[in-house]
Design a protein around this motif. Sequence first.
Motif, PDB file in Angstrom:
ATOM      1  N   GLU A 255       3.839 -15.203  -8.675  1.00 56.60           N
ATOM      2  CA  GLU A 255       4.636 -15.825  -9.740  1.00 56.60           C
ATOM      3  C   GLU A 255       4.672 -17.338  -9.573  1.00 56.60           C
ATOM      4  OE1 GLU A 255       6.142 -14.485 -12.438  1.00 56.60           O
ATOM      5  OE2 GLU A 255       5.204 -12.577 -11.906  1.00 56.60           O
ATOM      6  N   GLN A 256       4.502 -17.773  -8.348  1.00 58.39           N
ATOM      7  CA  GLN A 256       4.641 -19.202  -8.039  1.00 58.39           C
ATOM      8  C   GLN A 256       3.334 -19.755  -7.489  1.00 58.39           C
ATOM      9  OE1 GLN A 256       7.422 -20.894  -8.699  1.00 58.39           O
ATOM     10  NE2 GLN A 256       8.424 -19.029  -9.440  1.00 58.39           N
ATOM     11  N   GLY A 257       3.239 -21.064  -7.498  1.00 54.18           N
ATOM     12  CA  GLY A 257       2.080 -21.736  -6.917  1.00 54.18           C
ATOM     13  C   GLY A 257       1.365 -22.546  -7.968  1.00 54.18           C
ATOM     14  N   PRO A 258       0.736 -23.642  -7.556  1.00 57.59           N
ATOM     15  CA  PRO A 258       0.090 -24.547  -8.519  1.00 57.59           C
ATOM     16  C   PRO A 258      -1.072 -23.911  -9.271  1.00 57.59           C
ATOM     17  CG  PRO A 258      -0.331 -25.225  -6.241  1.00 57.59           C
ATOM     18  CD  PRO A 258       0.711 -24.157  -6.183  1.00 57.59           C
ATOM     19  N   LEU A 259      -1.617 -22.820  -8.753  1.00 60.32           N
ATOM     20  CA  LEU A 259      -2.685 -22.124  -9.472  1.00 60.32           C
ATOM     21  C   LEU A 259      -2.264 -20.684  -9.824  1.00 60.32           C
ATOM     22  CD1 LEU A 259      -5.979 -23.377  -7.742  1.00 60.32           C
ATOM     23  CD2 LEU A 259      -4.836 -24.260  -9.790  1.00 60.32           C
ATOM     24  N   ALA A 260      -0.977 -20.420  -9.828  1.00 61.92           N
ATOM     25  CA  ALA A 260      -0.512 -19.089 -10.247  1.00 61.92           C
ATOM     26  C   ALA A 260      -1.006 -18.812 -11.662  1.00 61.92           C
ATOM     27  CB  ALA A 260       1.017 -19.022 -10.190  1.00 61.92           C
ATOM     28  N   GLY A 261      -1.454 -17.598 -11.891  1.00 59.87           N
ATOM     29  CA  GLY A 261      -1.952 -17.217 -13.213  1.00 59.87           C
ATOM     30  C   GLY A 261      -3.417 -17.546 -13.451  1.00 59.87           C
ATOM     31  N   ILE A 262      -4.073 -18.102 -12.462  1.00 57.82           N
ATOM     32  CA  ILE A 262      -5.494 -18.443 -12.623  1.00 57.82           C
ATOM     33  C   ILE A 262      -6.350 -17.340 -11.988  1.00 57.82           C
ATOM     34  CG2 ILE A 262      -7.297 -20.138 -12.105  1.00 57.82           C
ATOM     35  CD1 ILE A 262      -5.081 -20.993 -14.169  1.00 57.82           C
ATOM     36  N   ALA A 263      -7.097 -16.637 -12.830  1.00 52.75           N
ATOM     37  CA  ALA A 263      -8.026 -15.615 -12.339  1.00 52.75           C
ATOM     38  C   ALA A 263      -9.306 -16.302 -11.875  1.00 52.75           C
ATOM     39  CB  ALA A 263      -8.337 -14.609 -13.444  1.00 52.75           C
ATOM     40  N   VAL A 264      -9.770 -15.911 -10.690  1.00 53.51           N
ATOM     41  CA  VAL A 264     -10.935 -16.581 -10.110  1.00 53.51           C
ATOM     42  C   VAL A 264     -12.059 -15.582  -9.893  1.00 53.51           C
ATOM     43  CG1 VAL A 264     -11.747 -18.026  -8.207  1.00 53.51           C
ATOM     44  CG2 VAL A 264      -9.357 -18.152  -8.919  1.00 53.51           C
ATOM     45  N   GLY A 265     -13.262 -15.986 -10.216  1.00 52.54           N
ATOM     46  CA  GLY A 265     -14.456 -15.224  -9.867  1.00 52.54           C
ATOM     47  C   GLY A 265     -15.025 -15.771  -8.574  1.00 52.54           C
ATOM     48  N   VAL A 266     -15.409 -14.896  -7.685  1.00 49.91           N
ATOM     49  CA  VAL A 266     -15.891 -15.319  -6.369  1.00 49.91           C
ATOM     50  C   VAL A 266     -17.326 -14.821  -6.188  1.00 49.91           C
ATOM     51  CG1 VAL A 266     -15.493 -15.163  -3.884  1.00 49.91           C
ATOM     52  CG2 VAL A 266     -13.537 -15.225  -5.446  1.00 49.91           C
ATOM     53  N   LYS A 267     -18.239 -15.755  -6.047  1.00 47.85           N
ATOM     54  CA  LYS A 267     -19.653 -15.397  -5.841  1.00 47.85           C
ATOM     55  C   LYS A 267     -19.768 -14.409  -4.693  1.00 47.85           C
ATOM     56  CE  LYS A 267     -24.186 -17.629  -5.174  1.00 47.85           C
ATOM     57  NZ  LYS A 267     -24.875 -18.928  -4.901  1.00 47.85           N
ATOM     58  N   ASP A 268     -20.602 -13.409  -4.870  1.00 47.23           N
ATOM     59  CA  ASP A 268     -20.589 -12.276  -3.932  1.00 47.23           C
ATOM     60  C   ASP A 268     -21.308 -12.530  -2.608  1.00 47.23           C
ATOM     61  OD1 ASP A 268     -19.421  -9.824  -3.484  1.00 47.23           O
ATOM     62  OD2 ASP A 268     -21.167  -8.678  -4.143  1.00 47.23           O
ATOM     63  N   ILE A 269     -21.482 -13.819  -2.252  1.00 47.63           N
ATOM     64  CA  ILE A 269     -21.864 -14.144  -0.862  1.00 47.63           C
ATOM     65  C   ILE A 269     -20.670 -14.757  -0.128  1.00 47.63           C
ATOM     66  CG2 ILE A 269     -24.328 -14.504  -1.365  1.00 47.63           C
ATOM     67  CD1 ILE A 269     -23.737 -17.552  -1.049  1.00 47.63           C
ATOM     68  N   LEU A 270     -19.512 -14.746  -0.784  1.00 42.71           N
ATOM     69  CA  LEU A 270     -18.277 -15.243  -0.146  1.00 42.71           C
ATOM     70  C   LEU A 270     -17.405 -14.053   0.211  1.00 42.71           C
ATOM     71  CD1 LEU A 270     -17.695 -18.168  -2.636  1.00 42.71           C
ATOM     72  CD2 LEU A 270     -17.988 -18.462  -0.172  1.00 42.71           C
ATOM     73  N   ASP A 271     -16.956 -14.009   1.455  1.00 47.20           N
ATOM     74  CA  ASP A 271     -16.175 -12.870   1.933  1.00 47.20           C
ATOM     75  C   ASP A 271     -14.844 -12.744   1.211  1.00 47.20           C
ATOM     76  OD1 ASP A 271     -18.129 -12.305   3.748  1.00 47.20           O
ATOM     77  OD2 ASP A 271     -17.028 -12.998   5.516  1.00 47.20           O
ATOM     78  N   THR A 272     -14.486 -11.504   0.903  1.00 43.89           N
ATOM     79  CA  THR A 272     -13.163 -11.196   0.367  1.00 43.89           C
ATOM     80  C   THR A 272     -12.630  -9.985   1.127  1.00 43.89           C
ATOM     81  OG1 THR A 272     -14.407 -10.064  -1.372  1.00 43.89           O
ATOM     82  CG2 THR A 272     -13.317 -12.099  -1.979  1.00 43.89           C
ATOM     83  N   ALA A 273     -11.354 -10.046   1.476  1.00 44.33           N
ATOM     84  CA  ALA A 273     -10.758  -8.966   2.272  1.00 44.33           C
ATOM     85  C   ALA A 273     -10.465  -7.743   1.418  1.00 44.33           C
ATOM     86  CB  ALA A 273      -9.469  -9.469   2.931  1.00 44.33           C
ATOM     87  N   ASP A 274     -10.337  -7.926   0.092  1.00 43.02           N
ATOM     88  CA  ASP A 274      -9.912  -6.808  -0.755  1.00 43.02           C
ATOM     89  C   ASP A 274     -11.002  -6.306  -1.700  1.00 43.02           C
ATOM     90  OD1 ASP A 274      -9.941  -9.044  -2.327  1.00 43.02           O
ATOM     91  OD2 ASP A 274      -7.973  -8.734  -3.235  1.00 43.02           O
ATOM     92  N   LEU A 275     -12.172  -6.902  -1.647  1.00 41.86           N
ATOM     93  CA  LEU A 275     -13.283  -6.453  -2.493  1.00 41.86           C
ATOM     94  C   LEU A 275     -14.564  -6.468  -1.662  1.00 41.86           C
ATOM     95  CD1 LEU A 275     -12.590  -8.444  -5.812  1.00 41.86           C
ATOM     96  CD2 LEU A 275     -12.454  -5.957  -5.516  1.00 41.86           C
ATOM     97  N   PRO A 276     -15.510  -5.589  -1.974  1.00 41.83           N
ATOM     98  CA  PRO A 276     -16.772  -5.617  -1.225  1.00 41.83           C
ATOM     99  C   PRO A 276     -17.464  -6.977  -1.368  1.00 41.83           C
ATOM    100  CG  PRO A 276     -16.645  -3.685  -2.664  1.00 41.83           C
ATOM    101  CD  PRO A 276     -15.485  -4.565  -3.020  1.00 41.83           C
ATOM    102  N   THR A 277     -18.325  -7.265  -0.436  1.00 46.68           N
ATOM    103  CA  THR A 277     -19.096  -8.514  -0.444  1.00 46.68           C
ATOM    104  C   THR A 277     -20.529  -8.121  -0.141  1.00 46.68           C
ATOM    105  OG1 THR A 277     -17.176  -9.747   0.307  1.00 46.68           O
ATOM    106  CG2 THR A 277     -19.316 -10.802   0.609  1.00 46.68           C
ATOM    107  N   GLN A 278     -21.378  -8.130  -1.194  1.00 41.94           N
ATOM    108  CA  GLN A 278     -22.656  -7.426  -1.058  1.00 41.94           C
ATOM    109  C   GLN A 278     -23.870  -8.335  -1.084  1.00 41.94           C
ATOM    110  OE1 GLN A 278     -21.858  -3.081  -2.566  1.00 41.94           O
ATOM    111  NE2 GLN A 278     -21.201  -4.451  -4.209  1.00 41.94           N
ATOM    112  N   MET A 279     -23.648  -9.637  -1.192  1.00 41.34           N
ATOM    113  CA  MET A 279     -24.730 -10.636  -1.043  1.00 41.34           C
ATOM    114  C   MET A 279     -25.858 -10.440  -2.053  1.00 41.34           C
ATOM    115  SD  MET A 279     -23.246 -11.803   1.755  1.00 41.34           S
ATOM    116  CE  MET A 279     -22.295 -11.203   3.180  1.00 41.34           C
ATOM    117  N   GLY A 280     -25.605  -9.687  -3.111  1.00 42.36           N
ATOM    118  CA  GLY A 280     -26.660  -9.411  -4.078  1.00 42.36           C
ATOM    119  C   GLY A 280     -27.804  -8.598  -3.496  1.00 42.36           C
ATOM    120  N   SER A 281     -27.524  -7.883  -2.408  1.00 45.17           N
ATOM    121  CA  SER A 281     -28.593  -7.215  -1.665  1.00 45.17           C
ATOM    122  C   SER A 281     -28.208  -5.794  -1.269  1.00 45.17           C
ATOM    123  CB  SER A 281     -28.891  -8.012  -0.391  1.00 45.17           C
ATOM    124  OG  SER A 281     -29.700  -7.259   0.487  1.00 45.17           O
ATOM    125  N   PRO A 282     -29.140  -4.846  -1.373  1.00 41.97           N
ATOM    126  CA  PRO A 282     -28.834  -3.487  -0.897  1.00 41.97           C
ATOM    127  C   PRO A 282     -28.530  -3.439   0.600  1.00 41.97           C
ATOM    128  CG  PRO A 282     -31.185  -3.724  -1.427  1.00 41.97           C
ATOM    129  CD  PRO A 282     -30.490  -4.961  -1.930  1.00 41.97           C
TER     130      PRO A 282
END
Lengths: 418, 418
Positions: free
Chosen positions: A50-77
């Motif tokens: 609810e708070q924060g200078p970027l609250a409400g901003i949805a971000v796309g994260v290139k899939d070579i960047l690690d995320t703790a809550d989504l898979p990170t697949q490097m565009g590679s099998p």
Amino acid sequence: MLSLLSLRKQIDAGSLTPREAIALSTAAIAEHEPEIQALVSRNPVPFVAEQGPLAGIAVGVKDILDTADLPTQMGSPIYEGWRPRADAAAVARLRRLGAVPLAKTTTTAFAFLDPTQTRNPRHPGHTPGGSSAGSAAAVSAGMLPLALGTQTGGSVIRPAAYCGVVGMKPSFGLLPTVGMKCFSWTLDTLGLFTAGVADAALALAQMTGRPGIDLPTTNPGTPRIGVVLQDFCADAEPEALDALERVRAAAEAIGSRVCDVVLPAVFAEAFGFHGTIQDFEAAQALNWEYATHRANLGPLLRAHLDDAQNVSPNSYDASLKVAGRARRQLPDQFAEHDLDVILTLSAPGPAPEGYASTGDSRFNRLWTLMGVPCVTVPVGSTPTGLPLGVQVIARHGDDARALKAAHCVETLMREQNH
Amino acid sequence: MLSLLSLRKQIDAGSLTPREAIALSTAAIAEHEPEIQALVSRNPVPFVAEQGPLAGIAVGVKDILDTADLPTQMGSPIYEGWRPRADAAAVARLRRLGAVPLAKTTTTAFAFLDPTQTRNPRHPGHTPGGSSAGSAAAVSAGMLPLALGTQTGGSVIRPAAYCGVVGMKPSFGLLPTVGMKCFSWTLDTLGLFTAGVADAALALAQMTGRPGIDLPTTNPGTPRIGVVLQDFCADAEPEALDALERVRAAAEAIGSRVCDVVLPAVFAEAFGFHGTIQDFEAAQALNWEYATHRANLGPLLRAHLDDAQNVSPNSYDASLKVAGRARRQLPDQFAEHDLDVILTLSAPGPAPEGYASTGDSRFNRLWTLMGVPCVTVPVGSTPTGLPLGVQVIARHGDDARALKAAHCVETLMREQNH
């Protein structure tokens, strides 16, 4: 497109909640993603701060960047289903600012040249560029107000230009690459995709904790511009050159001093050595993948790494030396010609037809190697509707000035196109 | 201790098989590990390559370096049981050379200062140092002929000196840090632990594909040495200073020119800013861990990161500028005094008593920040049997010269101790 700044203004004014802002992205994704295919995975029930200078901003994260809550697949099998434990540093920072990493965006395998399935939202049948294909396309299609990409050659500026959005490659070292799959530690740079320059400036200022990076509220003035045509590499296409000339004329019309700059020979030499540095480091960075999963690398990357095994330490050392010399001389070019920024092409032309190639990075590689901040600004389209961009470049560490001049160019060209 | 060079000579001569060489490590681990506790995990049935320049060499890998076949736990409960998909670049390289990553070695949590349970093999009741505690101790106890560590402050040179082994921190950028848990991207440097200097030289030459790094087979000559006492930081202990004076006298006795060098003020200033750079970057690099698992960080790291949140971008920028100035001036110091190497302490004294502290890195931090190659050489012990080391330092990129001079010091001091 979704403007980060506009969303934030509405949230600050109380006319939009962070949850509603995120719902705008969710709805746009439902509408456009089936055709564009910019996303690899998404969080169906994200935590919305609810708070924060970027609250409400949805971000796309290139899939070579690690995320703790989504898979990170490097565009590679090779990384199919891979779940990192931690967020990349930039992703963790975004969460602490209140932003919502909503989706992972497509990337060419290991951010090299093997294309993704992503479509160019501005022109069906044309590549969105690469390697940060999904981040550029998702912002272009209005699905997300902010996306993270990375550039080793031209992987932020090129797809942003092809998709008609703003792409910002900050100064080398400004955004942390911790938790990013490395291709070349001398070159890899994290960057941003947004609808407009002011959006990128706000995001970068917040992500770095450097308010001075944001656009000034006062009159930005008229930037002193040096046009660089990179005569040391193959010619650009007429449509791209026309776009550059339109920007030049518009800047001159408001009183900007614009001159042509021919860079000394050391820059041509450095440009030629970008590949040596990249390949020597990539052979090490992807040593495990090459040794154990060579057959599963993309065909372009596989062939490239085959060759990269043979780059000698001596060539690498010599290339680094030339790059260092060029880096030290670049500020002199700004001083000698009394420039705020360099203006050049973002790409040799509009997005090529088809999906076999992600396009050409020859107007990006030198600047990645120099580590200087680069912003691509959309400047209209070809008669067939393909977006064109120009690239604004400042001294290392002078990201604020690059954004300020890019904002000026953006304003001029929006006026012209209306 | 197990000498890498000696094992390789026996294997080349056909008097030892790679499998027998690995069995030597396995047996030594069975004997010493219960007391020393240098290892976090080990491969019970490792693949042993028959061929390769490092076939038969068992390697210990600091547990902040990713391994595909063993957990990588960062010395922290936050990464309990964590299994990376890939090997760190340096580990993949070692496998391709035929070496066997046999075990993961203990590390302080995230390579900071919270101690491990590891014991100093040379002196029960004293710390082995840190953060690469397990790597230093495992080589010292004769369990492994080679171990990888990392240094951000003094985490290779200090534990090597405390445990009486050779530690080598190569030039910044020489060994890839890809797949290493980042603490500070400006400082983090991969390093090696071995029984002797020749072992480190061979390993580094192979790992980098740079045969020129290996020791020359001809007479190494007499190095020109500048002794640096770092008058800008707190005094060293008498025993450490005595060791340095013994090396000075021995070098002079074989005709080396040895002079005292007092570094200009910019180096004191840079030394003082090491922490600012480290902390600003650590706050970003460990952003996810801090934001989501603060309670599970070690107490020293937690308190440190609490403070690190407040380092401003301006202080960081200013610190980087000073560091850059010092880096550019360091070659002038070598030239002005006509030096091959700088000689200084590896640590302020022998390993402190107890396990509450991993010791002090004040004789290492400047050199890590300068990115120059450093080798610590064992030079005997205190009357109570605590190992002492001296540190040999060369220009950036001149790793071969650092090793050659370190080998000379090693030879002199071995002769003296016999």
